[in-house]
Design a protein around this motif. Structure first.
Motif, PDB file in Angstrom:
ATOM      1  N   VAL A 121      15.183 -14.495 -26.511  1.00 17.94           N
ATOM      2  CA  VAL A 121      16.862 -13.146 -27.068  1.00 17.94           C
ATOM      3  C   VAL A 121      15.885 -12.202 -27.649  1.00 17.94           C
ATOM      4  N   TYR A 122      15.105 -12.284 -28.172  1.00 16.64           N
ATOM      5  CA  TYR A 122      14.607 -10.384 -28.383  1.00 16.64           C
ATOM      6  C   TYR A 122      14.331  -9.720 -27.158  1.00 16.64           C
ATOM      7  N   PHE A 123      13.398 -10.850 -25.985  1.00 15.89           N
ATOM      8  CA  PHE A 123      13.883  -9.928 -25.364  1.00 15.89           C
ATOM      9  C   PHE A 123      14.825  -9.584 -24.184  1.00 15.89           C
TER      10      PHE A 123
ATOM     11  N   PHE B 295       3.351  -8.227 -25.189  1.00 15.36           N
ATOM     12  CA  PHE B 295       3.497  -7.373 -26.421  1.00 15.36           C
ATOM     13  C   PHE B 295       4.778  -8.440 -27.233  1.00 15.36           C
ATOM     14  N   LEU B 296       6.142  -8.371 -26.838  1.00 18.21           N
ATOM     15  CA  LEU B 296       7.104  -8.377 -27.802  1.00 18.21           C
ATOM     16  C   LEU B 296       5.786 -10.330 -28.660  1.00 18.21           C
ATOM     17  N   THR B 297       6.209 -10.834 -27.307  1.00 18.41           N
ATOM     18  CA  THR B 297       5.615 -12.012 -27.614  1.00 18.41           C
ATOM     19  C   THR B 297       4.446 -12.478 -28.777  1.00 18.41           C
ATOM     20  N   LEU B 298       3.571 -11.794 -28.754  1.00 19.94           N
ATOM     21  CA  LEU B 298       2.388 -11.645 -29.559  1.00 19.94           C
ATOM     22  C   LEU B 298       3.152 -11.073 -30.863  1.00 19.94           C
ATOM     23  N   GLY B 299       3.714 -10.116 -30.851  1.00 22.54           N
ATOM     24  CA  GLY B 299       4.468  -9.709 -32.802  1.00 22.54           C
ATOM     25  C   GLY B 299       4.791 -10.121 -33.066  1.00 22.54           C
ATOM     26  N   VAL B 300       6.159 -10.911 -32.606  1.00 28.31           N
ATOM     27  CA  VAL B 300       6.876 -12.120 -32.683  1.00 28.31           C
ATOM     28  C   VAL B 300       6.435 -13.129 -33.010  1.00 28.31           C
TER      29      VAL B 300
ATOM     30  N   GLY C 201       6.117  -2.946 -35.918  1.00 33.39           N
ATOM     31  CA  GLY C 201       6.016  -2.487 -34.936  1.00 33.39           C
ATOM     32  C   GLY C 201       6.251  -3.748 -34.135  1.00 33.39           C
ATOM     33  N   VAL C 202       6.902  -4.388 -34.415  1.00 36.43           N
ATOM     34  CA  VAL C 202       6.934  -5.789 -34.011  1.00 36.43           C
ATOM     35  C   VAL C 202       7.257  -5.399 -32.560  1.00 36.43           C
ATOM     36  N   LEU C 203       8.474  -4.965 -32.122  1.00 37.27           N
ATOM     37  CA  LEU C 203       9.362  -4.588 -31.584  1.00 37.27           C
ATOM     38  C   LEU C 203       9.377  -3.738 -30.354  1.00 37.27           C
ATOM     39  N   TYR C 204       8.898  -2.598 -31.271  1.00 36.80           N
ATOM     40  CA  TYR C 204       8.207  -0.741 -29.974  1.00 36.80           C
ATOM     41  C   TYR C 204       6.294  -0.441 -30.810  1.00 36.80           C
ATOM     42  N   SER C 205       6.193   0.187 -29.636  1.00 33.47           N
ATOM     43  CA  SER C 205       5.088   1.076 -29.758  1.00 33.47           C
ATOM     44  C   SER C 205       4.841   1.910 -30.967  1.00 33.47           C
ATOM     45  N   VAL C 206       3.987   1.585 -31.993  1.00 29.10           N
ATOM     46  CA  VAL C 206       4.069   2.548 -33.314  1.00 29.10           C
ATOM     47  C   VAL C 206       3.653   3.952 -32.575  1.00 29.10           C
ATOM     48  N   ASP C 207       2.883   3.294 -31.764  1.00 26.55           N
ATOM     49  CA  ASP C 207       2.019   5.193 -31.585  1.00 26.55           C
ATOM     50  C   ASP C 207       3.002   5.938 -30.810  1.00 26.55           C
TER      51      ASP C 207
END
Length: 359
Positions: free
Chosen positions: A67-69, A88-93, A208-214
């Protein structure tokens, strides 16, 4: 030189006094079978009534990532500067929801087990700890999905993967400590259980789960302040260990610090309320410094004493002295002691059938 022996307690223990830490931890270890077996049985029965059964342990996280992707990776992409956004999204979620589940379940662990708490005497930390063990076991299928997604996108195992057990242990320690604190405060203020979903929803979007903070925060000082957010710290650590995402010494030190501080402080906060769990808020009876004194006079004939000019002999007996206790609504009270120790006198005084001398 002989040392005095301690008086026998006949298995009794003082009410209201905190159990020494060593004894408390030993009692907790003695209940390790309960801590492990109960969550395992709960996991087996969790989806027993469904068609797919235990497969939902894997399907739930897969559907969440899907769903998030779909929303943030396809419909309204925010994957600026992120390679392999699905990884990136899988690891964060998955990393975020692991801590969220432990803390949320821990917050409900005390209020949902009131019947057990009021019936049996056991270390109350058993309940949040048991929930944490259950979530750790449930993380197994989730971790398998993480590995499949990471390897399927061309990320070969590296030496950093050896840190996976350490990272998992650190995040589990932090989550357990936070669940201890949440269980204590939710027992005091039931509103916390309703506020936690909104707190985690806010943390989800600022960690920073959905996006890169950097890529959204250029200032190094501001990025360093993100280390004050433990959820961001562990999400970033998982990405660095698995796929070599950006991370600094600050995040590594913060991961260790958050684990140690949260576990020690959370356990201390939880244990400070050990004697209050299961009690009703309303106070039914309070006895403070109750004393009952009898005056026993001589059995000699009163007329003979008067003719001799003597006062009748009298002796004071303290049947009850300095008794203090509280009884809350729903609690039962038992008074134990040998004959002549003042049990009946105490009960008569507390019920108003006998006047107290003091207190």
């Amino acid at each position: 030189m002989t040392t005095p022996t301690e008086p026998s307690t006949d298995g009794l223990f003082p009410i209201g006094r905190p159990t020494p830490l060593g004894i408390y931890l030993r009692d907790l270890w003695a209940r390790r079978d309960y801590i492990v077996r109960v969550p395992l049985n709960d996991l087996r029965s969790q989806n027993a009534h469904t068609l797919l059964g235990g497969a939902w342990l894997v399907l739930n996280p897969l559907l969440q990532v899907g769903v998030y992707f779909l929303v943030f990776g396809v419909i309204m992409p925010i994957d600026r500067g992120v390679d392999s956004y699905l990884v990136f999204l899988t690891l964060g979620v998955f990393a975020f929801h692991y801590s969220q589940r432990i803390i949320s379940d821990g917050a409900r662990s005390m209020v949902s087990s009131m019947g057990l708490i009021r019936t049996l005497r056991f270390p109350r930390a058993t309940l949040p700890l048991s929930n944490s063990v259950g979530q750790a076991v449930a993380f197994g299928p989730v971790f398998a999905v993480m590995l499949v997604v990471v390897v399927a996108h061309g990320n070969a195992p590296t030496a950093r993967w050896l840190l996976l057990p350490v990272l998992f242990a650190l995040q589990s320690m932090f989550s357990l400590g936070a669940s201890f604190a949440a269980a204590r405060f939710n027992h005091l203020y039931r509103d916390l259980e309703n506020l936690l979903p909104f707190v985690f929803r806010l943390l989800f979007y600022v960690s920073g789960v959905l996006y890169s903070v950097d890529h959204y925060v250029d200032d190094a000082l501001l990025r360093g302040l993100f280390a004050l957010n433990p959820m961001y710290v562990y999400v970033t650590a998982w990405r660095w260990v698995m796929v070599g995402g950006p991370a600094t010494v600050v995040e590594a030190a913060a991961a260790v610090a958050w684990a140690l501080v949260a576990l020690v402080a959370g356990f201390a906060v939880f244990r400070a309320g050990e004697q209050t769990y299961g009690r009703m808020t309303a106070l039914a009876l309070r006895c403070v410094g109750a004393e009952v004194t009898y005056t026993i006079r001589s059995h000699r004939p009163l007329i003979r004493d008067l003719l001799r000019g003597q006062r009748p002999a009298a002796q004071q007996v303290h049947a009850v002295r300095g008794v203090t206790f509280d009884v809350h609504v729903g609690e039962s009270v038992g008074v134990v002691g040998p004959n002549g120790s003042g049990k009946t006198t105490l009960l008569q005084a507390t019920t108003g059938l006998l006047a107290v001398s003091a207190g």
